[in-house]
Design an enzyme around this catalytic site. Structure first.
Site, PDB file in Angstrom:
ATOM      1  N   HIS A 143       0.842  -1.173  -0.231  1.00 50.34           N
ATOM      2  CA  HIS A 143      -0.058  -0.033   0.006  1.00 50.34           C
ATOM      3  C   HIS A 143       1.139   1.185  -0.119  1.00 50.34           C
ATOM      4  O   HIS A 143       0.400   2.275  -0.341  1.00 50.34           O
ATOM      5  CB  HIS A 143      -1.030  -0.001   1.229  1.00 50.34           C
ATOM      6  N   GLY A 144       2.133   1.230   0.485  1.00 46.73           N
ATOM      7  CA  GLY A 144       2.854   2.449   0.614  1.00 46.73           C
ATOM      8  C   GLY A 144       3.923   2.189   1.351  1.00 46.73           C
ATOM      9  O   GLY A 144       4.052   1.242   2.470  1.00 46.73           O
TER      10      GLY A 144
END
Lengths: 492, 276
Positions: free
Chosen positions: A345-346
């Site tokens: 996601h990051g």
């Protein structure tokens, strides 16, 4: 380009009739693929045309890699070479993803002076290409499925063409990677499930019943539920000081609201993508299965973002050994998959924390289940089921805090606010939660009825009932939309 | 096969029919939505349809005067929740919103514009969907079904504008007192607003800069900017907090007037501008 924007509606209105032009059979397939490629390019590059460079590079690179894998697999002695090309391709795709997503963070962690500060600053300033996580996963699936021979022989022949045939194979590969309904936020489609679908499509084969079901429900969840809730839940980002002074009821109402919002936003997008796919003759996988009915985190991951779960299972968990190497290794694999899934996601502490905690929950539940026997084999008492549902819903929504809050201080302030003795009942957020969270609750109630009372559910599935419901949803989308916003998962 | 489209269209028509009926029964507008953004847009869209005698521009502080009192014909409230009167003044200057013979501008939150507060409202005014909602009431923000429900909840506590404040000040021009120094950004904003107010008066509107309770603090940008604007533009100035006893009005949160006080303040203001 957003699905709920005028330019997209124009693009769709132009593309669809052109797609189903009655051309001679031998031109129709080629025309349809080329048209979809063009429409997908317009869709992707609408706000920032330069993004097409990277996307185009990814398509060409992966087309070459696929051709090399198939070429070597045709040689009886070529298996090691084919494997090297596959592994090299996986590394190349991950390197691209890592550069754009994680390089800035990683360079910042190096000791001062190792990399010139100007270089670090430049790398950090590069914006994240939209959808890169999704189309990289598609590329990886392509390489691995081709190597594993999971695509049909006919498709392998087509993808392995050389000379002038490379153009044809590149068209099909590129369509798989950039097909606009699922390009920027999924559902993540495995190559073996998509490429075999590339053939001539006919207007008469469109299942309009499914199209309207998916599109109306998707737009309703996004425009009426998610976008309206977004204005309310933005209050959770007011800063630690104000959060710590907010009444507990308001904090929990807003937290539940965010849980409903992120579901409605993402599920809404997925439903729209599936509906659009059907319109163009492609079946995309379901991405959500009434996730807030889950009675455990294990069950939650069988109902939430199904396409990502399936991808991680097939391409990460099972190659790592899955549950076949003993219980200790199983727990480790579960944890690793969730940890990496969080980082997908990051490259921020909050996503790593989210993945870590989900991994811990999964491992602990697996441990407890092994001691008690498989959960699925034991009929749950109503009390047990309710307790499981309460635990799962709250664990999941509390973990969503890591998505929403910018820093640890804000999360700490949230819990400080929860612990306060303020008794005020905030009318506005509770009203919004009832109005916009209500449909999410109703949606899940319907899911429960379908699973546990299928005969009753069948009686409700009448065209009159469906038409009335759809009409009310369209009415609310037209008259009660939220302020237009992007999709939450676009940032990944 | 035919059942679905017929039922779909029939129910859709019934929904719009019910909405139209509810809109008529509500007098063409809802009071407030649970959404601050759409509450503001609703006020702007419905207000822009009317030919107002008195226009009230400001932030949520001004909007509160309308939210907690029953509507008065000819008085249009264009308060922007989370924004300021700068948004609506610019829109009027551009021609996106209509002016009125008397324009009352809330002074309290003019400095909000320096932080670009309410820019999403500003961006919406003049957009195609804003104009569509202004022309077609069923598609306007005031006709949101949730707005009907929320307004119904609020209306139980609404009051009529009545009573007055224990002060005897009237709108007047600020004259000789020294002009505070402003930073360049604030000064540029004052110049812009002074130009807008001047053009408004040239077109026949009378303008009053109004300070609502709890007032503004001199020596701060928020406090000095309105006074500088009043002097530079020459418009009328009315500070309702001048001489106002501390407990004359109450607040729900320290900033927004409670229902009774909102009624009193509105009534006092309307009485004070009568005949202007």
């Amino acid at each position: 380009m957003l699905f709920n924007s005028l330019p997209f509606l124009v693009l769709l209105a132009v593309t669809l009739p052109l797609y189903y032009l009655p051309l001679p059979a031998r031109w129709s397939r080629v025309w349809q693929v080329l048209l979809l490629l063009g429409a997908s390019a317009v869709f992707y590059a609408w706000e920032e045309p330069r993004l097409l460079i990277l996307l185009g590079f990814s398509c060409v690179m992966n087309a070459v890699l696929v051709e090399r894998i198939i070429h070597h697999q045709r040689d009886p002695q070529g298996a090691p070479a084919a494997k090297r090309w596959m592994i090299g391709g996986v590394i190349a795709n991950l390197a691209l993803l890592a550069f754009f997503k994680y390089a800035g963070i990683l360079l910042g962690l190096l000791p001062h002076g190792v990399v010139p500060p100007e270089a670090v600053k430049w790398v950090k300033s590069i914006p994240l290409p939209i959808g890169i996580s999704f189309y990289t996963f598609h590329a990886l699936s392509l390489l691995i499925d081709v190597h594993r021979r999971h695509v049909s022989e006919e498709t392998r022949e087509r993808l392995g063409l050389q000379g002038a045939g490379r153009v044809s194979s590149m068209k099909d590969l590129s369509l798989y990677i950039i097909f606009f309904p699922q390009l920027v936020a999924g559902p993540i489609v495995k190559a073996k499930n998509f490429i075999d679908q590339i053939r001539e499509k006919l207007w008469r084969d469109i299942n309009w019943v499914q199209v309207r079901r998916y599109l109306i429900t998707g737009y309703f969840l996004k425009i009426y539920v998610a976008d309206n809730l977004a204005e309310q839940t933005a209050m959770l980002t007011i800063g630690p000081k104000a959060l710590a002074e907010t009444a507990p009821v308001q904090l929990m109402a807003l937290l539940y609201g965010y849980g409903f919002q992120i579901f409605a936003d993402f599920a809404g997008y997925s439903l729209i993508a599936i509906g659009l796919g059907i319109m163009f003759g492609y079946r995309l996988p379901e991405n959500f299965d009434f996730p807030y009915l889950s009675r455990s985190i294990t069950e939650f991951w069988r109902r939430w973002h199904l396409s990502l779960s399936a991808w991680l299972r097939d391409y990460l968990y099972i190659p790592l050994g899955g549950n076949r190497k003993g219980s200790g290794r199983t727990y480790l694999n579960l944890f690793l998959v969730m940890f990496l899934g969080g980082l997908w996601h990051g490259a921020e502490w909050k996503f790593a924390l989210w993945g870590t905690l989900h991994g811990v929950f999964l491992a602990v539940e697996r441990f407890l289940t092994r001691r008690r026997g498989k959960l699925e084999d034991q009929p749950a008492s109503p009390l047990h089921a309710i307790a499981g549902w309460v635990y799962t819903f709250h664990a999941v929504t509390l973990l969503w805090l890591t998505f929403l809050m910018p820093d640890m201080a804000s999360i700490g302030a949230f819990f400080k606010g929860l612990a306060s003795a303020k008794l005020s009942i905030p009318g506005q957020p509770l009203f919004a939660l009832a109005m916009y969270g209500g449909p999410v609750i109703a949606y899940h109630a319907w899911g429960w009825i379908k699973e546990h009372r299928p005969l009753s559910a069948a009686r409700w599935q009448h065209p009159l009932v469906e038409a009335s419901l759809h009409a009310m949803m369209v009415f609310l989308v037209l008259t009660n939309p939220g302020a237009p916003r992007g999709f939450i998962y676009f940032q990944f | 096969m035919r059942l679905y489209p017929i039922a779909f269209l029939a129910v859709l028509a019934a929904c719009f029919g019910a909405q139209t009926l509810a809109l008529r029964m509500a007098g063409g507008r809802t009071v407030k939505s649970e959404s601050n953004y759409f509450s503001s847009i609703a006020r702007l869209q419905t207000g822009n349809r009317e030919d107002a005698r008195i226009l009230m521009l400001g932030s949520s502080m001004t909007a509160r005067l309308a939210d907690r009192t029953k509507p008065i014909p000819g008085i249009v409230n264009l308060g922007c929740d989370g924004g300021s009167a700068v948004i609506t003044l610019r829109a009027i200057d551009r021609g996106d919103l209509k002016a009125a013979p008397l324009v009352i501008v809330e002074a309290n939150m003019l400095a909000f514009e320096l932080e670009h507060r309410g820019k999403e409202i500003a961006e919406s005014i003049g957009s195609d969907w804003f104009k569509l909602g202004t022309r077609i009431p069923n598609l306007s923000a005031t006709a949101r079904p949730t707005a009907f429900a929320y307004s119904k909840l609020l209306a139980r506590n609404n009051t009529t504008a009545s009573g007055s404040l224990p002060i005897d000040t009237k709108p007047h021009r600020l004259e000789s007192a020294p002009v505070p120094e402003l930073d360049p950004a604030a000064s540029a904003l004052v110049d812009e607003l002074a130009g807008i107010l001047k053009r408004l008066e040239e077109r026949g509107s009378k303008v009053i800069l109004l300070v609502l309770p709890p007032g503004i603090e001199p020596g701060t940008v928020q406090g000095d900017l309105p006074a500088v604007l009043a002097k530079r533009s020459g418009v009328l100035w009315w500070d309702l907090t001048e001489g106002l006893p501390k407990d004359a009005v109450g607040f729900t949160d320290g900033l927004h007037l409670d229902t009774e006080s909102a009624g009193k303040v509105l009534s006092h203001v309307l009485y004070g501008v009568e005949g202007m």
